[in-house]
Scaffold this active site. Structure first.
Site, PDB file in Angstrom:
ATOM      1  N   ASP A   1       0.532  -1.150   0.496  1.00  0.00           N
ATOM      2  CA  ASP A   1       0.034  -0.156   0.008  1.00  0.00           C
ATOM      3  C   ASP A   1       1.335   1.711  -0.225  1.00  0.00           C
ATOM      4  O   ASP A   1       1.582   0.661   0.425  1.00  0.00           O
ATOM      5  CB  ASP A   1      -0.927   0.157   1.406  1.00  0.00           C
ATOM      6  CG  ASP A   1      -1.629   1.225   0.925  1.00  0.00           C
ATOM      7  OD1 ASP A   1      -1.944   2.429   1.750  1.00  0.00           O
ATOM      8  OD2 ASP A   1      -2.946   0.852   0.810  1.00  0.00           O
ATOM      9  N   ARG A   2       0.473   2.013  -0.489  1.00  0.00           N
ATOM     10  CA  ARG A   2       0.674   3.759  -0.788  1.00  0.00           C
ATOM     11  C   ARG A   2       0.875   4.582   0.402  1.00  0.00           C
ATOM     12  O   ARG A   2       1.971   4.770   1.358  1.00  0.00           O
ATOM     13  CB  ARG A   2       0.694   4.459  -1.785  1.00  0.00           C
ATOM     14  CG  ARG A   2       1.202   5.790  -2.608  1.00  0.00           C
ATOM     15  CD  ARG A   2       0.485   6.295  -3.157  1.00  0.00           C
ATOM     16  NE  ARG A   2       0.833   7.847  -3.047  1.00  0.00           N
ATOM     17  CZ  ARG A   2       0.619   8.527  -3.622  1.00  0.00           C
ATOM     18  NH1 ARG A   2      -0.091   8.229  -5.178  1.00  0.00           N
ATOM     19  NH2 ARG A   2       1.419  10.056  -4.141  1.00  0.00           N
TER      20      ARG A   2
END
Length: 356
Positions: free
Chosen positions: A80-81
């Protein structure tokens, strides 16, 4: 259509991902990295901490620093960013000593350590992801405790997270357009993998939801049950005390289909049940068949490994647990809290293509 809840719709509210530090993910490899004294090879493996950047972006920056093409940089899974994540990358550099990776400075990631290895890092090499999550502003702490214990004891649906399908489900819509020939542009390999994965994931979620809604959560004749800790499964042909004991102990798990073009794995009424749900979406089923995607199975439910709950304040809890590769932390959270405030795309994506 809302996917069914295993434990009923939660009523406890909380805030998730008030900052990236509230969502920490650490990749757990399925194989050891050799000790420094034994390190040889043309692949430079990098243990990277990132925040505010997606995995593909980091791979591009590593390639630029090493002076290679992006295809020479590989990773096991997407992370995930909007989180603090730790994961391995590998860069193929034949005949070169370790680069001075410690000099690579970037505001969104850092190389924590590097090692020479004989083989490249392949997609799906990790076996699990370890999570540390903070939930803030919990309005019903006792109910939160009870719900958490229920999840720990009984698990949650193994749904694919919403971001697998893109913003407002755009990956599914694009898959339909591609299957029907409406997309005229040539797709990249990553786009093809993304659309195939989205289509299969969507169908899987529908079967899981329907099975929960109809309370068919015990093994039946024709079920394809998977052995714990493996991808091996067998089809149930006899219901006896031994089978139900293995199921209650978690030695075997119910599965749902990741549809493809080949033979359906389940049989009898369960196969009819699964196929009747998938046939509601003929454009997806026909498209997967034409693309000759292999049929696969995925556990219907998932259990948390080494779960822990710690209270950091009266209304703030820290959750710690591990999930098998391909499972989504937000599938845990949706069973725990409702109306949570969070940043978009908040779940882990650990598979960039159709594999799971």
């Amino acid at each position: 259509m809302t996917d069914a809840y295993l434990h009923g719709i939660p009523t406890c509210r909380g805030t998730f991902k008030a900052s990236p530090e509230d969502f920490q993910v650490t990749e757990v490899l399925a194989l050891p990295v050799t000790e420094p004294s034994e390190q040889v090879g043309e692949h430079q493996w990098l243990w990277v901490k990132k925040k505010g950047a997606n995995t593909a972006f980091v791979a591009g920056q590593l390639a630029k620093f090493a002076g290679v093409k992006e295809r020479d940089v590989s990773f096991s899974g997407l992370k995930d960013r909007h989180a603090v994540t730790y994961q391995w990358f590998s860069v193929q550099l034949p005949g070169q000593a370790l680069l001075p990776w410690e000099t690579l400075e970037h505001p969104e990631f850092s190389v924590e350590k590097a090692a020479l290895q004989p083989k490249k890092l392949k997609t799906g090499t990790h076996r699990a992801n370890h999570f540390v999550l903070k939930i803030r502003d919990i309005d019903q702490t006792e109910q939160f405790r009870q719900r958490w214990q229920q999840i720990v004891e009984q698990g949650v649906p193994n749904y694919f997270g919403e971001q697998r399908f893109g913003h407002n489900g755009q990956n599914i819509e694009q898959a339909k357009r591609w299957f029907s020939g409406q997309l005229k542009r040539r797709l990249t390999r990553n786009q093809i993998g993304l659309y195939l994965s989205a289509a299969r994931s969507f169908l899987f979620n529908q079967v899981v939801s329907e099975r929960i809604s109809t309370q068919r959560l015990m093994p039946e004749i024709g079920d394809a049950v998977m052995l714990q800790g493996s991808q091996s499964f067998f089809v149930v042909d006899t219901l006896d005390a031994s089978l139900f004991e293995r199921y209650s102990q978690g030695d075997i798990m119910l599965t749902a289909p990741l549809p493809g073009s080949d033979k359906w794995a389940s049989s009898a009424s369960i196969a009819e049940f699964e196929q009747s749900i998938c046939r509601r979406y003929p454009e997806l089923m026909d498209g997967l068949a034409k693309q000759r995607v292999d049929h696969a199975r995925r556990p219907l439910l998932m259990t948390l490994q080494n779960p822990q709950l710690r209270w950091l304040a009266d209304d703030c809890a820290e959750l710690e647990f591990s999930l098998p590769r391909g499972s989504f932390a937000t599938s845990v959270l949706r069973e725990l809290i409702c109306d949570s405030m969070s940043t978009p795309n908040s779940a882990l994506i650990s598979e960039p293509t159709q594999g799971n």
